[in-house]
Design a protein around this motif. Sequence first.
Motif, PDB file in Angstrom:
ATOM      1  N   ASP A   1     -42.808  42.743  32.778  1.00  0.00           N
ATOM      2  CA  ASP A   1     -43.557  43.624  31.879  1.00  0.00           C
ATOM      3  C   ASP A   1     -44.575  42.861  31.048  1.00  0.00           C
ATOM      4  O   ASP A   1     -45.681  43.360  30.782  1.00  0.00           O
ATOM      5  CB  ASP A   1     -42.605  44.372  30.950  1.00  0.00           C
ATOM      6  CG  ASP A   1     -41.786  45.438  31.666  1.00  0.00           C
ATOM      7  OD1 ASP A   1     -42.171  45.828  32.791  1.00  0.00           O
ATOM      8  OD2 ASP A   1     -40.759  45.865  31.110  1.00  0.00           O
TER       9      ASP A   1
ATOM     10  N   ASP B   1     -48.569  43.760  30.720  1.00  0.00           N
ATOM     11  CA  ASP B   1     -49.234  43.997  29.433  1.00  0.00           C
ATOM     12  C   ASP B   1     -50.438  43.059  29.259  1.00  0.00           C
ATOM     13  O   ASP B   1     -51.499  43.478  28.785  1.00  0.00           O
ATOM     14  CB  ASP B   1     -48.248  43.782  28.285  1.00  0.00           C
ATOM     15  CG  ASP B   1     -47.157  44.845  28.246  1.00  0.00           C
ATOM     16  OD1 ASP B   1     -47.333  45.906  28.875  1.00  0.00           O
ATOM     17  OD2 ASP B   1     -46.120  44.604  27.595  1.00  0.00           O
TER      18      ASP B   1
ATOM     19  N   ASP C   1     -50.302  49.427  37.684  1.00  0.00           N
ATOM     20  CA  ASP C   1     -49.846  49.714  36.320  1.00  0.00           C
ATOM     21  C   ASP C   1     -50.738  49.050  35.270  1.00  0.00           C
ATOM     22  O   ASP C   1     -50.931  49.597  34.181  1.00  0.00           O
ATOM     23  CB  ASP C   1     -48.405  49.243  36.142  1.00  0.00           C
ATOM     24  CG  ASP C   1     -47.414  50.049  36.976  1.00  0.00           C
ATOM     25  OD1 ASP C   1     -47.814  51.106  37.523  1.00  0.00           O
ATOM     26  OD2 ASP C   1     -46.251  49.625  37.095  1.00  0.00           O
TER      27      ASP C   1
END
Length: 298
Positions: free
Chosen positions: A185, A189, A240
Amino acid sequence: MTGNFPFKATLLGTGCPVVSPRRYGAGTLIECAGKCFLVDIGSGVTQRLVQAGCSGAQIDALLLTHLHSDHLIDLYQFIVSSWHQNRDRPQVIYGPPGTQSFVDAQMQAWKAERHLRIEFEKRSSTSAFDIDVIEFEDSREVMSEGDARISAVRVEHPPVEPAFGYAFEALGKKLVLSGDTRPCDALVDAAVQADVLVHEVFAHSHDDRSLVGGTRTSQTMSAVASYHTTADEVGRIARDARVKCLVLSHIVPPDANEKDLIAAVRRHYSGPVIVGEDLMSFDLLTGHFNQHQVHFSI
């Protein structure tokens, strides 16, 4: 100031621990804010650096992603060759805890040979052998100058901890290098709306029975897969993070089928996908990619 300087990346080595005459060990040259940065120093990277038109004398800082041999085995070659190339200032190396100990051990191992060279060759400076090491354990800003910034991003590559990716930002553009990592993650980010994401890729599933044999047991394949990122997973990450361009590097194995890699990424990501090659360069300001023709033989 950064306005008159290039923002460019060159893949010096796109391979992995598996020996390949086509894909050398991990290493990427970044020209940013009027400085030259080297991310990792794997096998053959010192030679590729010269092929790219640069040298160890010009590198302002070496940034290590983690302390795996395929990311730093050329370190002493880099240090001593920069001396041959007339470097007249100390080396600066950023890396995780353990970097200082590793550098000290390398310098100690070659101490007698180095001193013999220094005494006999009578060069004007030995500053290239002075090493400034900066260690860090978590995500942090590495450098900030004008509107340019370099950030270390802690990623997931257990049992090697910590491990880092790096984000370079300048002139409204962003380049992110994953380093070695499983899906993470923190990296997603950091890579949000990056102009280019250079991501490692593990080309096959851990349960591919055709690959099991010799030293590649099913347990080995499962272990290796657990701390890398499959092409399918890289596609999800690029999607993403909404990256504008994806470049695959640190390709495991180095002879992976490129069409299969792209097809797996395409299941999730519809943007531009490039399978990296040694000495491929890309200009963040113009969007131009250039592939050097590298000839090799076995």
